[in-house]
Design a protein around this motif. Structure first.
Motif, short mmCIF file in Angstrom:
data_model
loop_
_atom_site.label_atom_id
_atom_site.label_comp_id
_atom_site.label_asym_id
_atom_site.label_seq_id
_atom_site.Cartn_x
_atom_site.Cartn_y
_atom_site.Cartn_z
N ARG A 234 -90.32 52.89 -103.35
CA ARG A 234 -91.80 53.37 -102.91
C ARG A 234 -92.38 52.82 -101.65
O ARG A 234 -92.43 52.48 -100.23
N GLN A 235 -91.92 50.95 -101.87
CA GLN A 235 -92.20 49.88 -100.86
C GLN A 235 -91.22 49.83 -99.65
O GLN A 235 -91.83 50.15 -98.53
N ARG A 236 -90.45 50.67 -99.35
CA ARG A 236 -89.58 51.05 -98.54
C ARG A 236 -89.28 52.29 -97.99
O ARG A 236 -89.36 52.60 -96.77
N GLY A 237 -90.38 53.51 -98.79
CA GLY A 237 -91.08 54.64 -98.18
C GLY A 237 -90.21 55.18 -97.20
O GLY A 237 -90.71 55.34 -96.01
N ARG A 238 -89.11 55.59 -98.16
CA ARG A 238 -87.94 56.73 -96.77
C ARG A 238 -88.19 57.80 -96.95
O ARG A 238 -88.47 58.44 -98.06
N PRO A 239 -89.14 58.32 -95.79
CA PRO A 239 -89.94 59.86 -96.27
C PRO A 239 -89.33 61.34 -96.67
O PRO A 239 -89.61 61.53 -97.68
N GLU B 65 -87.93 60.56 -98.98
CA GLU B 65 -87.21 60.21 -101.16
C GLU B 65 -88.62 59.70 -101.55
O GLU B 65 -89.14 59.97 -102.56
N LYS B 66 -89.89 60.16 -100.82
CA LYS B 66 -91.35 60.56 -101.39
C LYS B 66 -91.16 61.31 -102.76
O LYS B 66 -92.16 60.89 -103.31
#
Ligand code: DCP
Length: 245
Positions: A174-179, A181-182
């Motif tokens: 969640r922290q790194r927020g690769r779109p 993988e949301k």
């Protein structure tokens, strides 16, 4: 740890999505500057050339295969897994750009391997119904064939298994927020965690290659965030040093 004399040692870093493999590669790079590090080509999967100069239209178009797989897993999982394994295969077979003086002593570290592609991801996608039986059968057939065809060139002499609870991986994801993988759910990370455990710890996954089945595994607990913690990094690196001897 045994390795073919002329080939040097090949290690693979394994572990759940977002556990910290790329960060670990950066720490390894600093601690062992003489080693070769081969990163995972995620950016390639995010921008696959889907039409090219060989086609009638000169305009090139690109597809984000990672996103396609997460959005429509039934349609795109097999395509993604073939492409991810192909890019990994190329990376594992790539000759070193500069030949080290003592080749037999040289260490090459890969971020993941064709083995986690198969025994973690593809296997799991089949078990949760995202790969059809025929796709899984064909995948295993060519995977086994390639292993046999390339033999020792695809051997990994040791696995560095980064382990953290799936809940921690979820937080890091969640922290790194690769779109792309949301929509990834905790349940999915739990399944991948279990697949890693079956394969690397319990040795209960049926592994085709004997060398891979018997390759040593170094378990590294990365529950504590090590990105900015030099003590933690030192602790992990000294375990790697002992393992490699
Ligand atoms: N992936 C997949 N199937 C594979 C390999 C990878 O579906 N055979 C997906 C899972 C992730 C993305 O590709 O969405 C990248 O996965 P990794 O866990 O290999 O890489 P990360 O960048 O997540 O690792 P880390 O954060 O630990 O550096």
């Amino acid at each position: 740890m045994a390795a073919a004399r002329e080939a040097g040692k090949r290690l693979a870093i394994e572990g759940n999505i977002a556990v910290g493999k790329s960060t670990f590669v950066r720490v390894l790079r600093k601690a062992f500057p003489e080693w070769s590090m081969i990163s995972e080509p995620v950016s390639k999967w995010q921008k696959v050339q889907a039409a090219g100069p060989h086609q009638a239209s000169p305009s090139q178009s690109f597809a984000n295969l990672l996103q396609m797989m997460y959005q429509e897993p039934l349609r795109w999982s097999y395509t993604f897994q073939t492409y991810s394994c192909l890019s990994r295969l190329k990376a594992q077979l790539e000759p070193l750009s500069v030949k080290p003086l003592k080749m037999w002593d040289h260490v090459r570290v890969f971020e993941r391997s064709i083995y986690s592609d198969r025994y973690v991801f593809a296997k799991n996608l089949f078990e949760i119904g995202h790969l059809a039986e025929i796709e899984w059968a064909i995948y295993q057939d060519w995977h086994t064939f390639l292993q046999q065809a390339f033999g020792e060139q695809l051997d990994i002499h040791g696995f560095l298994y980064l382990r953290a609870p799936p809940e921690i991986c979820m937080e890091r994801l969640r922290q790194r927020g690769r779109p792309e993988e949301k929509e990834v759910q905790l349940r999915y990370l739990e399944q991948l965690h279990t697949q890693h455990e079956h394969w690397l710890m319990e040795k209960s996954t049926e592994i085709h290659s004997e060398n891979i089945r018997n390759a040593p595994v170094l378990l590294l607990d990365v529950t504590k965030d090590f990105e900015d913690d030099t003590n933690e990094q030192g602790r992990l690196m000294s375990q790697v040093k002992t393992f490699i001897k």
